[in-house]
Motif scaffolding. Structure first.
Motif, PDB file in Angstrom:
ATOM      1  N   VAL A 177       0.842  -1.195   0.000  1.00 31.82           N
ATOM      2  CA  VAL A 177       0.000   0.000   0.000  1.00 31.82           C
ATOM      3  C   VAL A 177       0.879   1.247   0.000  1.00 31.82           C
ATOM      4  N   ALA A 178       0.621   2.128  -0.952  1.00 26.83           N
ATOM      5  CA  ALA A 178       1.399   3.357  -1.104  1.00 26.83           C
ATOM      6  C   ALA A 178       0.473   4.556  -1.159  1.00 26.83           C
ATOM      7  N   LYS A 179       1.042   5.734  -0.940  1.00 30.29           N
ATOM      8  CA  LYS A 179       0.281   6.965  -1.121  1.00 30.29           C
ATOM      9  C   LYS A 179       0.022   7.147  -2.615  1.00 30.29           C
ATOM     10  N   PRO A 180      -1.122   7.707  -2.974  1.00 26.22           N
ATOM     11  CA  PRO A 180      -1.473   7.827  -4.396  1.00 26.22           C
ATOM     12  C   PRO A 180      -0.405   8.504  -5.246  1.00 26.22           C
ATOM     13  N   ASP A 181       0.268   9.531  -4.724  1.00 23.90           N
ATOM     14  CA  ASP A 181       1.310  10.205  -5.502  1.00 23.90           C
ATOM     15  C   ASP A 181       2.456   9.250  -5.834  1.00 23.90           C
ATOM     16  N   GLN A 182       2.776   8.349  -4.902  1.00 25.16           N
ATOM     17  CA  GLN A 182       3.836   7.382  -5.153  1.00 25.16           C
ATOM     18  C   GLN A 182       3.401   6.343  -6.167  1.00 25.16           C
ATOM     19  N   ALA A 183       2.134   5.962  -6.100  1.00 28.25           N
ATOM     20  CA  ALA A 183       1.634   4.950  -7.026  1.00 28.25           C
ATOM     21  C   ALA A 183       1.744   5.402  -8.476  1.00 28.25           C
ATOM     22  N   LEU A 184       1.760   6.710  -8.686  1.00 32.66           N
ATOM     23  CA  LEU A 184       1.863   7.241 -10.048  1.00 32.66           C
ATOM     24  C   LEU A 184       3.305   7.311 -10.532  1.00 32.66           C
ATOM     25  N   THR A 185       4.263   7.321  -9.610  1.00 35.06           N
ATOM     26  CA  THR A 185       5.659   7.531  -9.991  1.00 35.06           C
ATOM     27  C   THR A 185       6.542   6.289  -9.853  1.00 35.06           C
ATOM     28  N   LYS A 186       6.128   5.313  -9.060  1.00 35.89           N
ATOM     29  CA  LYS A 186       6.936   4.105  -8.865  1.00 35.89           C
ATOM     30  C   LYS A 186       6.728   3.118 -10.011  1.00 35.89           C
ATOM     31  N   ASN A 187       7.779   2.330 -10.292  1.00 40.37           N
ATOM     32  CA  ASN A 187       7.690   1.285 -11.325  1.00 40.37           C
ATOM     33  C   ASN A 187       7.131   0.002 -10.711  1.00 40.37           C
ATOM     34  N   PHE A 188       5.905   0.073 -10.232  1.00 39.91           N
ATOM     35  CA  PHE A 188       5.343  -1.066  -9.512  1.00 39.91           C
ATOM     36  C   PHE A 188       5.192  -2.305 -10.391  1.00 39.91           C
ATOM     37  N   ASN A 189       5.093  -2.129 -11.687  1.00 46.65           N
ATOM     38  CA  ASN A 189       4.963  -3.296 -12.564  1.00 46.65           C
ATOM     39  C   ASN A 189       6.232  -4.138 -12.571  1.00 46.65           C
ATOM     40  N   GLN A 190       7.342  -3.570 -12.093  1.00 48.84           N
ATOM     41  CA  GLN A 190       8.601  -4.299 -12.021  1.00 48.84           C
ATOM     42  C   GLN A 190       8.914  -4.777 -10.602  1.00 48.84           C
ATOM     43  N   TYR A 191       8.029  -4.518  -9.667  1.00 49.28           N
ATOM     44  CA  TYR A 191       8.219  -5.018  -8.309  1.00 49.28           C
ATOM     45  C   TYR A 191       7.961  -6.534  -8.299  1.00 49.28           C
ATOM     46  N   SER A 192       8.497  -7.200  -7.306  1.00 51.48           N
ATOM     47  CA  SER A 192       8.329  -8.659  -7.236  1.00 51.48           C
ATOM     48  C   SER A 192       8.326  -9.123  -5.782  1.00 51.48           C
ATOM     49  N   LEU A 193       7.841 -10.338  -5.591  1.00 51.84           N
ATOM     50  CA  LEU A 193       7.869 -10.957  -4.273  1.00 51.84           C
ATOM     51  C   LEU A 193       8.965 -12.008  -4.216  1.00 51.84           C
ATOM     52  N   HIS A 194       9.704 -12.010  -3.121  1.00 56.65           N
ATOM     53  CA  HIS A 194      10.611 -13.120  -2.835  1.00 56.65           C
ATOM     54  C   HIS A 194       9.906 -14.002  -1.821  1.00 56.65           C
ATOM     55  N   ILE A 195       9.726 -15.274  -2.176  1.00 53.49           N
ATOM     56  CA  ILE A 195       8.962 -16.211  -1.354  1.00 53.49           C
ATOM     57  C   ILE A 195       9.785 -17.468  -1.127  1.00 53.49           C
ATOM     58  N   TRP A 196       9.784 -17.955   0.081  1.00 51.27           N
ATOM     59  CA  TRP A 196      10.543 -19.160   0.398  1.00 51.27           C
ATOM     60  C   TRP A 196       9.858 -19.929   1.520  1.00 51.27           C
ATOM     61  N   ASN A 197      10.182 -21.194   1.624  1.00 54.78           N
ATOM     62  CA  ASN A 197       9.694 -22.047   2.701  1.00 54.78           C
ATOM     63  C   ASN A 197      10.835 -22.397   3.652  1.00 54.78           C
ATOM     64  N   ASN A 198      10.511 -22.573   4.926  1.00 55.51           N
ATOM     65  CA  ASN A 198      11.467 -23.088   5.905  1.00 55.51           C
ATOM     66  C   ASN A 198      10.687 -23.770   7.027  1.00 55.51           C
ATOM     67  N   ASN A 199      11.368 -24.114   8.098  1.00 55.03           N
ATOM     68  CA  ASN A 199      10.702 -24.822   9.186  1.00 55.03           C
ATOM     69  C   ASN A 199       9.667 -23.962   9.901  1.00 55.03           C
ATOM     70  N   GLN A 200       9.840 -22.627   9.819  1.00 54.75           N
ATOM     71  CA  GLN A 200       8.913 -21.724  10.502  1.00 54.75           C
ATOM     72  C   GLN A 200       7.640 -21.477   9.684  1.00 54.75           C
ATOM     73  N   CYS A 201       7.801 -21.362   8.372  1.00 54.60           N
ATOM     74  CA  CYS A 201       6.656 -21.116   7.477  1.00 54.60           C
ATOM     75  C   CYS A 201       6.865 -21.927   6.200  1.00 54.60           C
ATOM     76  N   ASP A 202       5.930 -22.836   5.905  1.00 52.87           N
ATOM     77  CA  ASP A 202       6.145 -23.735   4.766  1.00 52.87           C
ATOM     78  C   ASP A 202       4.907 -23.880   3.876  1.00 52.87           C
ATOM     79  N   ARG A 203       4.070 -22.836   3.807  1.00 58.47           N
ATOM     80  CA  ARG A 203       2.805 -22.959   3.103  1.00 58.47           C
ATOM     81  C   ARG A 203       2.853 -22.533   1.631  1.00 58.47           C
ATOM     82  N   ALA A 204       3.954 -21.959   1.163  1.00 59.06           N
ATOM     83  CA  ALA A 204       4.024 -21.505  -0.231  1.00 59.06           C
ATOM     84  C   ALA A 204       4.108 -22.695  -1.186  1.00 59.06           C
ATOM     85  N   ASP A 205       3.278 -22.660  -2.222  1.00 52.31           N
ATOM     86  CA  ASP A 205       3.355 -23.681  -3.262  1.00 52.31           C
ATOM     87  C   ASP A 205       4.689 -23.550  -4.001  1.00 52.31           C
TER      88      ASP A 205
END
Length: 206
Positions: free
Chosen positions: A83-111
């Motif tokens: 979630v960003a302020k509207p002014d930032q949403a217009l200027t950031k390259n959000f289409n190039q943002y990404s998620l880093h996702i991993w599993n371990n012993n603490q959290c292992d629910r990602a497909d």
């Protein structure tokens, strides 16, 4: 028709109510009997607002008074909002943002299809972007834990949170979590995240 007050509207109303109550009880006001007490709108008492420090563009409140969530998690899914302020949403390259996702012993629910392995793998791009920022859907699998490891990254693969993020499904049972830049603590709604960055949360009158 049943009117449902939004979280954002409730926060603003609480803030304004605080201002009104403090203003009417200003210690500099002339003492009068309760019977004759009144609030002189032509000569109102001085009201000083104490807002939490907030840098960057000014957040603009939506006309609708609420922050919608375009997508919600279905079965075996999680939804992540940045979630960003509207002014930032217009200027950031959000289409190039990404998620880093991993599993371990603490959290292992990602497909496995959502686990991107190496840090330079930016496969988890947003499925949508609107005036409040990007959002993602993450496939889930059964596991021995009840949470998801996630980091939101910009186009340069820089971590946008304050560390590793964890979505605890016990705390966010609808599996629809919202992050803001600089914090790895997810909010349980997009609206709550917007309030956190707009300067309304924690505002008070003195």
């Amino acid at each position: 028709m049943i009117y449902k007050r939004s979280l954002l509207a409730s926060s603003i109303l609480s803030f304004l109510t605080t201002i009104t109550v403090v203003g009417c009880n200003n210690s500099s006001s002339t003492n009068t009997s309760e019977k004759d007490a009144y609030f002189d709108t032509t000569n109102p008492p001085e009201i000083v607002l104490n807002l939490p420090h907030n840098t960057g563009p000014i957040a603009k409140l939506p006309i609708s008074g609420s922050i919608e969530e375009p997508v919600v998690a279905n079965d075996n899914e999680a939804v992540i909002y940045l979630v960003a302020k509207p002014d930032q949403a217009l200027t950031k390259n959000f289409n190039q943002y990404s998620l880093h996702i991993w599993n371990n012993n603490q959290c292992d629910r990602a497909d496995e299809s959502s686990v991107n392995g190496a840090w330079d793998n930016s496969q988890n791009k947003p499925i949508g972007i609107d005036e409040f920022g990007p959002y993602w859907k993450v496939k889930l699998k059964p596991g021995s834990t009840n949470c998801l490891n996630v980091i939101v990254r910009d186009e340069q693969l820089n971590n946008q949170l304050s560390g590793d993020g964890k979505v605890d499904f016990a705390l966010i049972p609808d599996r629809t979590a919202s992050f803001v830049a600089g914090s790895n603590e997810p909010k349980n709604s997009r609206e709550a995240a917007f309030i956190a960055i707009s300067g309304i949360e924690g505002a008070k009158a003195i």
